[in-house]
Design a protein around this motif. Sequence first.
Motif, PDB file in Angstrom:
ATOM      1  N   VAL A   1       0.852  -1.206   0.000  1.00  0.00           N
ATOM      2  CA  VAL A   1       0.000   0.000   0.000  1.00  0.00           C
ATOM      3  C   VAL A   1       0.882   1.249   0.000  1.00  0.00           C
ATOM      4  O   VAL A   1       0.706   2.170  -0.814  1.00  0.00           O
ATOM      5  N   TYR A   2       1.885   1.268   0.890  1.00  0.00           N
ATOM      6  CA  TYR A   2       2.768   2.437   0.994  1.00  0.00           C
ATOM      7  C   TYR A   2       3.652   2.593  -0.247  1.00  0.00           C
ATOM      8  O   TYR A   2       3.892   3.707  -0.697  1.00  0.00           O
ATOM      9  N   GLY A   3       4.104   1.481  -0.796  1.00  0.00           N
ATOM     10  CA  GLY A   3       4.953   1.550  -2.000  1.00  0.00           C
ATOM     11  C   GLY A   3       4.183   2.126  -3.170  1.00  0.00           C
ATOM     12  O   GLY A   3       4.649   3.046  -3.857  1.00  0.00           O
ATOM     13  N   GLN A   4       2.984   1.592  -3.407  1.00  0.00           N
ATOM     14  CA  GLN A   4       2.186   2.071  -4.538  1.00  0.00           C
ATOM     15  C   GLN A   4       1.807   3.537  -4.356  1.00  0.00           C
ATOM     16  O   GLN A   4       1.842   4.314  -5.303  1.00  0.00           O
ATOM     17  N   ARG A   5       1.457   3.900  -3.142  1.00  0.00           N
ATOM     18  CA  ARG A   5       1.039   5.294  -2.898  1.00  0.00           C
ATOM     19  C   ARG A   5       2.204   6.266  -3.095  1.00  0.00           C
ATOM     20  O   ARG A   5       1.990   7.451  -3.337  1.00  0.00           O
ATOM     21  N   ALA A   6       3.435   5.736  -2.989  1.00  0.00           N
ATOM     22  CA  ALA A   6       4.606   6.586  -3.244  1.00  0.00           C
ATOM     23  C   ALA A   6       4.986   6.548  -4.727  1.00  0.00           C
ATOM     24  O   ALA A   6       6.034   7.050  -5.121  1.00  0.00           O
ATOM     25  N   GLY A   7       4.118   5.915  -5.523  1.00  0.00           N
ATOM     26  CA  GLY A   7       4.346   5.910  -6.974  1.00  0.00           C
ATOM     27  C   GLY A   7       5.320   4.837  -7.440  1.00  0.00           C
ATOM     28  O   GLY A   7       5.855   4.937  -8.546  1.00  0.00           O
ATOM     29  N   LYS A   8       5.556   3.823  -6.615  1.00  0.00           N
ATOM     30  CA  LYS A   8       6.512   2.776  -6.994  1.00  0.00           C
ATOM     31  C   LYS A   8       5.769   1.512  -7.436  1.00  0.00           C
ATOM     32  O   LYS A   8       4.814   1.084  -6.768  1.00  0.00           O
TER      33      LYS A   8
END
Length: 302
Positions: free
Chosen positions: A19-26
Amino acid sequence: MIYDIVIIGAGPAGLSAAVYGQRAGKKTLLIDVRGFGGQILNTPEVENYPGIKKVSGFEFASGLYEQASGQGAEIVYEKAVGIEAGNPMVVRTETGSYEARAVILATGAKNRPLGIPTEEKFAGAGVSYCATCDGAFFRGRTVAVIGGGNTALEDAEVLSGLAEKVYLVHRRDRFRGEQAGVKRLLTKDNVEFVLDSVPVEILGEMTVSGLKVRDVKTEAERILDVQGIFVAIGQMPDNVDFADVAELDETGYIAAGEDCLTKTPGLFTAGDCRTKKVRQLTTAAADGAVAALAAVDYINGL
Ligand code: NAP
């Protein structure tokens, strides 16, 4: 293609990291051999996750999975068997390999076996490691739960609603699990505590018909007439495939502090698989966030 972050393990720590990775655009990929959810799937009710009064482990895991995949995280169901450090890093699975700028190990832990001779023979034929999954097969029967932690207390409570009788076998006379759970069990007429006792042999022909236990103080042995045995004596890590890139402690957990860093640049760790004191849903989710944000910083600095 090269992923930004590959996460090994899709339990609460790995899914939170996604969740955190995707939300940081990764661009994030989760790899898990068993499916998503991890051990929380075995918990009938979660009542200690901040902000959620009560939720089943399955509902919690499903919600978190939908959150991660809704943000664009991908998931594959394969067994990761090794990591090659470098840029990109390579994660090898039993069927292929994936390239990534950063990798997060969120491998969790697996059930610890009793280690007594007949245990393997009866696994799935009366011996279970998950009361939530298998309890219904023992409706109206007599079962034993082994262990003295929160899992054993919860399992005994779940089973007391299904089985005719439940023996709770613990090697000491004090429980490691919460007093609230012990108190609830003391009110159940069909739960009997068998304390200061260890299992020594599982009896039966094709399926379980009894459990021999030994009193550790008197050495006296006793046979409990049970058809089901639920082993709940804690977890152990499974990180040997990654020992070349992540330092393991003497019990096999990945040596890492609250910053979730490993000895290899670009390799992070999160959740129950790392050295830590408190292994809870909240700390797994927190680790997922810390590891993912550390990975994002690392990638941005490449
Ligand atoms: P645990 O807390 O590590 O407890 C394991 C229990 O098994 C201990 O009572 C231990 O005895 C006993 N044991 C260990 N090895 C044994 C052996 N070889 N033979 C016989 N007994 C043995 O494990 P857990 O209950 O699975 O819990 C793991 C973590 O998850 C804990 O932090 C727990 O609080 C957490 N959890 C939380 C919840 C919740 O909050 N709702 C629910 C489930 C689990 P000793 O006590 O003598 O060492």
